[in-house]
Scaffold this active site. Structure first.
Site, PDB file in Angstrom:
ATOM      1  N   HIS A 136      48.422  40.590  37.571  1.00 31.59           N
ATOM      2  CA  HIS A 136      48.617  39.200  37.154  1.00 31.59           C
ATOM      3  C   HIS A 136      47.793  38.226  37.994  1.00 31.59           C
ATOM      4  CE1 HIS A 136      51.630  40.307  34.294  1.00 31.59           C
ATOM      5  NE2 HIS A 136      52.438  40.807  35.211  1.00 31.59           N
ATOM      6  N   ASP A 172      60.168  40.961  35.106  1.00 29.59           N
ATOM      7  CA  ASP A 172      60.108  41.743  33.874  1.00 29.59           C
ATOM      8  C   ASP A 172      61.433  42.445  33.611  1.00 29.59           C
ATOM      9  OD1 ASP A 172      57.567  41.483  32.522  1.00 29.59           O
ATOM     10  OD2 ASP A 172      56.666  42.358  34.313  1.00 29.59           O
ATOM     11  N   GLU A 196      60.632  48.267  35.974  1.00 29.26           N
ATOM     12  CA  GLU A 196      60.788  46.893  35.492  1.00 29.26           C
ATOM     13  C   GLU A 196      61.185  46.807  34.022  1.00 29.26           C
ATOM     14  OE1 GLU A 196      56.995  44.956  36.128  1.00 29.26           O
ATOM     15  OE2 GLU A 196      55.908  46.825  35.803  1.00 29.26           O
ATOM     16  N   ARG A 210      47.979  46.162  43.862  1.00 30.35           N
ATOM     17  CA  ARG A 210      48.645  46.407  42.588  1.00 30.35           C
ATOM     18  C   ARG A 210      47.569  46.452  41.510  1.00 30.35           C
ATOM     19  NH1 ARG A 210      53.508  43.050  39.629  1.00 30.35           N
ATOM     20  NH2 ARG A 210      51.975  41.351  39.604  1.00 30.35           N
TER      21      ARG A 210
END
Length: 267
Positions: free
Chosen positions: A47, A178, A152, A72
């Site tokens: 993200h 999430d 998630e 990540r």
């Protein structure tokens, strides 16, 4: 300055590590985060704005500051997991691991045979981490670098035992935002929902029972002690943009006479 891998050893001895979360692809900002008292810096490609170039540069900055370096990857980019390890990362977080099959594919990219099929070629990691090439690196890399599967979704919760049983998965990392969307069937996003906390605590409990690590993104930093009590050892304390905003608020309050605390503004 070379710095041996440290994250796996620290977690194994029971330490709790707090990580800054980097979304902005600026090596100067990453370096600044690494000068703070955070134990680690995580570079977010999912993200955040990080790409291969900023991860390459950012990992060098973090490692040179003697901090744990984490990446990540984007969803499904197991090829990037291997590349980030070649660049010197301590750990990789993989989002949306919803099944044992997802976990196996991720672990396969993270570990050398016989655990996986990671391709050989990490001269940069060997140099940055002061590990000899050849057999020395081959024998140490699988235990020194960590694969963290994100939990998630409801599917991931249902498959948690199977995910934790995958050889080559070193731990799990909870994405509460999430998870809250899944928890409410798409009705709302609220990572601090009290009715999720029992399930979140169970994730940490099951990870510990499987002799694996548990991490979580703590959107509200004040929740970190609670997560630590649950058994989470690797805790993210929000994006760097939040740190900047909080720091600006504190500086402005001091400038306007709202606080007596002396702040270090530099220069």
């Amino acid at each position: 300055m070379a710095k041996p891998y440290q994250m796996a050893q620290q977690l194994s001895r029971g330490d709790t590590l707090l990580t800054a979360w980097s979304s902005l692809p600026s090596v100067d900002l990453v370096d600044q985060l690494a000068t703070t008292e955070f134990d680690a810096v995580t570079l977010d490609m999912q993200h955040g704005g990080h790409d291969e170039k900023s991860v390459w540069d950012g990992l060098l900055a973090i490692i040179n500051r003697q901090k744990c370096a984490v990446v990540r990857i984007p969803v499904g980019r197991n090829d990037m997991a291997s590349r980030a390890l070649d660049m010197g990362a301590d750990a990789i977080i993989a989002p949306m691991i919803n099944s044992a099959e997802d976990a196996k594919a991720f672990a396969d990219s993270m570990k050398f045979p016989p655990l996986g099929s990671r391709s050989w070629g990490a001269p940069r990691a060997q140099s940055l981490r002061d590990v000899e090439g050849g057999n020395a690196f081959l024998k140490s890399a699988n235990k020194d670098t960590l694969s963290l599967a994100m939990i998630e979704t409801r599917e991931a919760l249902a498959a948690l035992d199977d995910i934790l049983s995958v050889e080559g998965i070193d731990g799990v990392f909870v994405g509460p935002s999430d998870l809250s969307i899944a928890w409410t069937n798409g009705d709302s996003v609220d990572p601090t929902r009290e009715d999720m906390m029992e399930a979140i605590a169970l994730i940490a409990k099951k990870a510990k029972a499987a002799n694996k690590f548990a991490g979580i993104f703590s959107v509200d930093p004040s929740d970190a002690p609670r997560f630590t009590q649950m058994g989470f050892q690797f805790i993210a304390l929000g994006f760097e943009t939040g740190l900047i905003s909080a720091g600006a608020t504190q500086f402005l309050a001091a400038a306007k006479g709202g606080k007596e605390t002396k702040l270090d503004g530099g220069y």
